[in-house]
Write a protein that holds these residues in place. Structure first.
Motif, short mmCIF file in Angstrom:
data_model
loop_
_atom_site.label_atom_id
_atom_site.label_comp_id
_atom_site.label_asym_id
_atom_site.label_seq_id
_atom_site.Cartn_x
_atom_site.Cartn_y
_atom_site.Cartn_z
N VAL A 15 0.93 -1.29 0.07
CA VAL A 15 0.26 -0.22 0.21
C VAL A 15 0.84 1.06 0.18
N GLU A 16 1.96 1.18 1.22
CA GLU A 16 2.83 2.47 1.23
C GLU A 16 3.73 2.72 -0.82
N ARG A 17 4.51 1.21 -0.91
CA ARG A 17 4.24 1.33 -2.09
C ARG A 17 3.97 1.95 -3.64
N GLY A 18 3.20 0.82 -3.21
CA GLY A 18 2.44 0.65 -4.86
C GLY A 18 3.45 -0.47 -5.79
N ARG A 19 4.17 -0.79 -5.01
CA ARG A 19 4.95 -2.37 -5.93
C ARG A 19 6.17 -2.73 -5.22
N LEU A 20 6.38 -3.61 -4.97
CA LEU A 20 7.45 -4.43 -4.98
C LEU A 20 8.27 -5.43 -5.18
N ASP A 21 9.10 -5.58 -5.50
CA ASP A 21 9.66 -6.94 -5.80
C ASP A 21 10.25 -8.11 -4.80
N PHE A 40 3.52 -14.15 -2.01
CA PHE A 40 2.99 -13.22 -2.85
C PHE A 40 1.69 -14.18 -4.12
N ASP A 41 2.56 -15.32 -4.30
CA ASP A 41 1.27 -16.68 -5.11
C ASP A 41 0.25 -16.30 -4.13
N GLN A 42 -0.19 -16.83 -3.26
CA GLN A 42 -0.94 -17.28 -2.70
C GLN A 42 -1.81 -15.96 -1.67
N LEU A 43 -1.33 -14.09 -1.97
CA LEU A 43 -1.81 -13.50 -2.06
C LEU A 43 -2.49 -12.67 -3.48
N ALA A 44 -1.95 -13.55 -4.08
CA ALA A 44 -2.76 -13.10 -6.19
C ALA A 44 -4.35 -14.29 -5.29
N ASP A 45 -3.98 -15.14 -4.92
CA ASP A 45 -4.92 -16.40 -5.12
C ASP A 45 -6.25 -15.68 -4.49
N GLN A 46 -5.93 -15.06 -3.74
CA GLN A 46 -7.33 -14.58 -2.55
C GLN A 46 -7.90 -12.93 -3.21
N GLN A 47 -6.87 -12.36 -4.18
CA GLN A 47 -7.39 -11.25 -5.19
C GLN A 47 -7.13 -10.17 -4.02
N LEU A 49 -3.54 -9.02 -4.26
CA LEU A 49 -2.62 -8.21 -4.82
C LEU A 49 -2.58 -9.03 -6.34
N VAL A 50 -1.83 -8.36 -6.99
CA VAL A 50 -1.46 -8.54 -8.27
C VAL A 50 0.17 -9.26 -8.69
N ARG A 51 -0.40 -10.49 -8.97
CA ARG A 51 1.49 -10.60 -9.69
C ARG A 51 1.62 -10.31 -10.24
N THR A 52 3.36 -10.14 -10.30
CA THR A 52 3.74 -9.84 -10.97
C THR A 52 5.75 -10.14 -12.19
N ARG A 53 5.94 -10.34 -12.81
CA ARG A 53 7.04 -11.16 -13.02
C ARG A 53 8.26 -10.24 -12.24
#
Length: 259
Positions: A15-21, A40-47, A49-53
């Motif tokens: 939320v603070e940064r908008g993007r994390l690697d 990240f994968d599990q949080l993406a499954d719960q919608q 966050l959006v997973r990126t490369r």
């Protein structure tokens, strides 16, 4: 660090940064990159966050951290604020409570307040927050009125015209607002316009309005306005609120309690 604590920390950083690697998050949380990838994968499954490369970004342009991931933030400040708010409530009053972590603490403080333990009812609580109603309904000395509406999973609040219909038929002695932002010029605000509309109606139905907000919310602006500062009688905040900010609220006619 437990998984739930790690997820909360990840979402707050996002939320603070908008993007994390992955590597950045692993370093911040002192865990392995493999653990972060799995999170990240599990949080993406719960919608959540959006997973990126190589990382993740926030889910949508109006991302809001769900209530269940906010509970540990500024917990001690919120508990002090809640106790001070409960001290401002008289036995037998009708109290409106909006949703949010601070107002949830207010509900808990009301439940254990010794002056509010007797009477029939000792207190009437009107709320559109499912979690608050669930916590207080087991208190036989309280009368609990839950508005209708459609539930928002982020905040457990009921919103929409069904809630409007109930609130339009009642009167409150005091409305206690949890807010995303409160500014002396721009007023109290929420992230979601539907929540703001219900909160605004609670204010309109109340004899007096209390904003319960920790100091990080002060001087901030958010998307959906609830009410102007002049509609608020009392702000209860923590001791970290700076004097200049407090003076601006007092100039706007708001009594400020710092705890």
């Amino acid at each position: 660090m437990s998984r739930d604590a790690r997820w909360q920390a990840l979402l707050e950083l996002l939320v603070e940064r908008g993007r994390l690697d992955v590597e950045e998050a692993a370093a911040d949380l002192a865990v392995s990159a493999a653990t972060i990838r799995r999170d990240f994968d599990q949080l993406a499954d719960q919608q959540m966050l959006v997973r990126t490369r190589g990382g993740a970004v926030v889910h949508g342009v109006s991302y809001e951290l769900p209530l269940r991931y906010k509970t540990a933030r500024r917990a001690s400040e919120k508990q002090r604020i809640a106790k001070a708010v409960a001290d401002l409530v008289a036995p037998g009053e009708v109290v409106g409570l909006t949703g949010g972590t601070t107002t949830t603490e207010v509900a808990r403080a009301l439940a254990v307040h010794s002056d509010l333990a007797v009477g029939s009812p000792a207190l009437t609580v009107v709320t559109n927050a499912l979690n608050i109603a669930g916590e207080l309904v087991v208190r036989p000395q309280f009368k609990i009125v839950l508005t209708g509406g459609v539930a928002r999973p982020q905040s457990y609040e009921l919103v929409g015209p069904l809630a409007d219909g109930v609130l339009g038929q009642i009167s409150l002695d005091v409305a206690v607002l949890g807010v995303v932002a409160f500014d002396a010029t721009h007023g109290a605000a929420a992230t979601d316009e539907a929540e703001a509309a219900i909160n605004r109606l609670l204010c309109e139905r109340a004899e007096r309005v209390i904003v319960a907000a920790d100091s990080s919310k002060l001087g901030q602006r958010a998307f959906a306005r609830i009410c102007p500062a002049g509609s608020v009688d009392t702000l209860v905040t923590d001791a970290a609120a700076d004097q200049e900010t407090v003076e601006r609220f007092e100039e706007a006619g708001v009594a400020v309690v710092r705890v």
